[in-house]
Design a protein around this motif. Structure first.
Motif, PDB file in Angstrom:
ATOM      1  N   PHE A  86     -48.793  -8.109 -13.042  1.00  0.00           N
ATOM      2  CA  PHE A  86     -50.034  -8.142 -12.900  1.00  0.00           C
ATOM      3  C   PHE A  86     -50.782  -8.757 -14.233  1.00  0.00           C
ATOM      4  N   LEU A  87     -49.939  -8.822 -15.445  1.00  0.00           N
ATOM      5  CA  LEU A  87     -50.686  -9.421 -16.619  1.00  0.00           C
ATOM      6  C   LEU A  87     -50.258 -11.080 -16.394  1.00  0.00           C
ATOM      7  N   ASP A  88     -49.663 -11.577 -15.851  1.00  0.00           N
ATOM      8  CA  ASP A  88     -49.322 -12.729 -15.220  1.00  0.00           C
ATOM      9  C   ASP A  88     -50.947 -13.416 -14.308  1.00  0.00           C
ATOM     10  N   GLU A  89     -51.518 -12.545 -13.727  1.00  0.00           N
ATOM     11  CA  GLU A  89     -52.429 -12.698 -12.712  1.00  0.00           C
ATOM     12  C   GLU A  89     -53.924 -12.709 -13.647  1.00  0.00           C
ATOM     13  N   ASP A  90     -53.837 -11.588 -14.358  1.00  0.00           N
ATOM     14  CA  ASP A  90     -54.942 -11.502 -15.019  1.00  0.00           C
ATOM     15  C   ASP A  90     -54.555 -10.602 -16.508  1.00  0.00           C
ATOM     16  N   PRO A  91     -54.813 -11.029 -17.564  1.00  0.00           N
ATOM     17  CA  PRO A  91     -54.416 -10.121 -18.924  1.00  0.00           C
ATOM     18  C   PRO A  91     -55.109  -8.853 -18.891  1.00  0.00           C
ATOM     19  N   ASP A  92     -56.249  -9.096 -18.299  1.00  0.00           N
ATOM     20  CA  ASP A  92     -57.219  -7.810 -18.332  1.00  0.00           C
ATOM     21  C   ASP A  92     -56.745  -6.606 -17.780  1.00  0.00           C
ATOM     22  N   TYR A  93     -55.575  -7.054 -16.594  1.00  0.00           N
ATOM     23  CA  TYR A  93     -55.157  -5.871 -15.817  1.00  0.00           C
ATOM     24  C   TYR A  93     -54.150  -4.752 -16.407  1.00  0.00           C
ATOM     25  N   GLY A  94     -53.960  -5.313 -17.729  1.00  0.00           N
ATOM     26  CA  GLY A  94     -53.397  -4.090 -18.593  1.00  0.00           C
ATOM     27  C   GLY A  94     -54.068  -2.915 -18.563  1.00  0.00           C
ATOM     28  N   ARG A  95     -55.232  -2.913 -18.481  1.00  0.00           N
ATOM     29  CA  ARG A  95     -55.906  -1.618 -18.538  1.00  0.00           C
ATOM     30  C   ARG A  95     -55.762  -0.586 -17.360  1.00  0.00           C
ATOM     31  N   PHE A  96     -55.015  -1.071 -16.567  1.00  0.00           N
ATOM     32  CA  PHE A  96     -54.712  -0.014 -15.220  1.00  0.00           C
ATOM     33  C   PHE A  96     -53.353   0.277 -15.610  1.00  0.00           C
ATOM     34  N   PHE A  97     -52.618   0.322 -16.691  1.00  0.00           N
ATOM     35  CA  PHE A  97     -51.393   0.893 -17.154  1.00  0.00           C
ATOM     36  C   PHE A  97     -51.596   1.575 -18.444  1.00  0.00           C
ATOM     37  N   VAL A  98     -50.603   2.766 -18.557  1.00  0.00           N
ATOM     38  CA  VAL A  98     -50.371   3.555 -19.548  1.00  0.00           C
ATOM     39  C   VAL A  98     -49.077   3.450 -19.991  1.00  0.00           C
ATOM     40  N   GLY A  99     -48.585   3.896 -20.909  1.00  0.00           N
ATOM     41  CA  GLY A  99     -47.312   4.028 -21.459  1.00  0.00           C
ATOM     42  C   GLY A  99     -46.498   5.195 -20.564  1.00  0.00           C
ATOM     43  N   GLY A 100     -45.337   5.014 -20.434  1.00  0.00           N
ATOM     44  CA  GLY A 100     -44.548   6.018 -19.881  1.00  0.00           C
ATOM     45  C   GLY A 100     -43.307   6.103 -20.660  1.00  0.00           C
ATOM     46  N   GLN A 101     -42.060   6.635 -20.051  1.00  0.00           N
ATOM     47  CA  GLN A 101     -40.879   6.897 -20.774  1.00  0.00           C
ATOM     48  C   GLN A 101     -40.033   5.634 -21.107  1.00  0.00           C
ATOM     49  N   GLY A 102     -39.781   5.431 -21.979  1.00  0.00           N
ATOM     50  CA  GLY A 102     -38.891   4.202 -22.413  1.00  0.00           C
ATOM     51  C   GLY A 102     -39.803   3.031 -22.388  1.00  0.00           C
ATOM     52  N   ASP A 103     -39.249   2.095 -21.367  1.00  0.00           N
ATOM     53  CA  ASP A 103     -40.099   0.729 -21.065  1.00  0.00           C
ATOM     54  C   ASP A 103     -40.820   0.712 -19.714  1.00  0.00           C
ATOM     55  N   ARG A 104     -41.018   2.251 -19.198  1.00  0.00           N
ATOM     56  CA  ARG A 104     -41.542   2.437 -18.278  1.00  0.00           C
ATOM     57  C   ARG A 104     -43.371   2.614 -18.365  1.00  0.00           C
ATOM     58  N   VAL A 105     -44.030   2.184 -17.268  1.00  0.00           N
ATOM     59  CA  VAL A 105     -45.514   2.451 -17.597  1.00  0.00           C
ATOM     60  C   VAL A 105     -45.935   3.135 -16.394  1.00  0.00           C
ATOM     61  N   GLN A 106     -47.208   3.740 -16.412  1.00  0.00           N
ATOM     62  CA  GLN A 106     -47.815   4.557 -15.207  1.00  0.00           C
ATOM     63  C   GLN A 106     -48.813   3.449 -14.607  1.00  0.00           C
ATOM     64  N   PHE A 107     -49.047   3.088 -13.444  1.00  0.00           N
ATOM     65  CA  PHE A 107     -49.969   2.458 -12.890  1.00  0.00           C
ATOM     66  C   PHE A 107     -51.033   2.912 -12.174  1.00  0.00           C
ATOM     67  N   ASP A 108     -52.286   2.608 -12.442  1.00  0.00           N
ATOM     68  CA  ASP A 108     -53.504   3.228 -11.648  1.00  0.00           C
ATOM     69  C   ASP A 108     -53.899   2.367 -10.351  1.00  0.00           C
ATOM     70  N   LEU A 109     -53.047   2.685  -9.300  1.00  0.00           N
ATOM     71  CA  LEU A 109     -53.385   2.038  -8.015  1.00  0.00           C
ATOM     72  C   LEU A 109     -54.803   2.321  -7.502  1.00  0.00           C
ATOM     73  N   PRO A 110     -55.351   3.595  -7.487  1.00  0.00           N
ATOM     74  CA  PRO A 110     -56.787   3.647  -7.174  1.00  0.00           C
ATOM     75  C   PRO A 110     -57.711   3.118  -7.996  1.00  0.00           C
ATOM     76  N   GLY A 111     -57.576   3.152  -9.287  1.00  0.00           N
ATOM     77  CA  GLY A 111     -58.422   2.426 -10.215  1.00  0.00           C
ATOM     78  C   GLY A 111     -58.348   0.815  -9.994  1.00  0.00           C
ATOM     79  N   PHE A 112     -57.526   0.409  -9.755  1.00  0.00           N
ATOM     80  CA  PHE A 112     -57.164  -1.086  -9.528  1.00  0.00           C
ATOM     81  C   PHE A 112     -58.009  -1.451  -8.170  1.00  0.00           C
ATOM     82  N   GLY A 113     -57.757  -0.552  -7.370  1.00  0.00           N
ATOM     83  CA  GLY A 113     -58.278  -0.718  -6.088  1.00  0.00           C
ATOM     84  C   GLY A 113     -59.851  -0.705  -6.155  1.00  0.00           C
ATOM     85  N   LEU A 114     -60.295   0.202  -6.801  1.00  0.00           N
ATOM     86  CA  LEU A 114     -61.906   0.331  -7.028  1.00  0.00           C
ATOM     87  C   LEU A 114     -62.226  -0.898  -8.040  1.00  0.00           C
ATOM     88  N   HIS A 115     -61.583  -1.459  -8.864  1.00  0.00           N
ATOM     89  CA  HIS A 115     -62.205  -2.472  -9.482  1.00  0.00           C
ATOM     90  C   HIS A 115     -61.996  -3.560  -8.650  1.00  0.00           C
TER      91      HIS A 115
END
Length: 252
Positions: free
Chosen positions: A176-205
């Motif tokens: 996602f970051l390769d597509e657009d660095p601004d897409y980082g806002r649809f992710f929040v930190g998870g366990q270890g190197d994992r992250v949580q993705f906001d699919l509906p938030g991305f769809g709305l955008h």
């Protein structure tokens, strides 16, 4: 048991619904309204479930049309029943009365579209790949080609997996970051190197960037509500051999 159908006032002027799993004929891990012919469920049960959906949409069973979903940005323009054919695509649009456009999901986003004034509707299946590759924008473009106006289109995201339940790895984030660095806002930190993705938030955008007049999510998470929704990810975590598919549909 009666069918349970989630609707939105934003799609006024259409008959539509995001169907839950309640009220179906399937049993076992598919218990309820499994409408996925690609699942391992009994064909008779899936056929009966789809007939119940068609009746709720007030169309004949052959008037409940869908596509062979392949996580693509491809859109089919529907001018009548497909007579059993299922083109490979992930969205459908029409300006024809008497057919109900449908998509199947089990965590991905089902998105229903309408410009009721122009009499043009659409339905899209948008997982992360389809959304990233442009299936939502392609659906809007196809509706405009049939006479819809972007600013009049309402788009509603149905039950889908929420951010708190959608853990992904670093390679997913990088795509996602390769597509657009601004897409980082649809992710929040998870366990270890994992992250949580906001699919509906991305769809709305992506919908809003496409210029639709109204975009919303019904705010139902498929993963966290097993009584109402099938979930691919939940089935994996439970080590179940398969999972049912939810159906969403819209007609003029």
């Amino acid at each position: 048991m009666m069918l349970e159908i989630v609707t939105s006032d934003a799609l006024k002027g259409t008959r539509h619904g995001f169907f839950t799993r309640k009220g179906g004929a399937s049993s076992g891990i598919y218990s309820g309204l499994n409408c996925g012919g690609g699942s391992g469920d009994q064909n008779d049960a899936v056929t009966l479930n789809r007939a119940r959906v068609a009746a709720a949409m007030e169309v004949e069973p052959e008037g409940l049309v869908g596509v062979w979903q392949v996580h693509s940005p491809d859109v089919v323009i529907v001018d009548g029943p497909l007579n059993g054919e299922k083109p490979r695509a992930d969205a459908l649009v029409t300006n024809v009365h008497g057919v109900a456009l449908s998509v199947l999901t089990a965590d991905c986003e089902p998105v229903l579209f309408a410009d009721s004034e122009a009499g043009v509707i659409g339905a899209a299946h948008a997982g992360w790949k389809g959304a990233l590759d442009g299936v939502l924008e392609a659906t809007v473009d196809a509706m405009v080609a049939l006479g819809a106006r972007r600013e009049r289109i309402a788009a509603v995201i149905g039950p889908t997996i929420s951010q708190m339940n959608y853990e992904v790895g670093p390679e997913f984030l990088e795509r996602f970051l390769d597509e657009d660095p601004d897409y980082g806002r649809f992710f929040v930190g998870g366990q270890g190197d994992r992250v949580q993705f906001d699919l509906p938030g991305f769809g709305l955008h992506r919908l809003r960037e496409a210029g639709v007049g109204h975009a919303e999510w019904v705010r139902h998470c498929t993963y966290e509500d097993p009584a109402r929704y099938y979930s691919y990810r939940r089935s994996v975590h439970r080590k179940e051999p398969d999972y049912g598919r939810l159906i969403s549909a819209i007609r003029l």
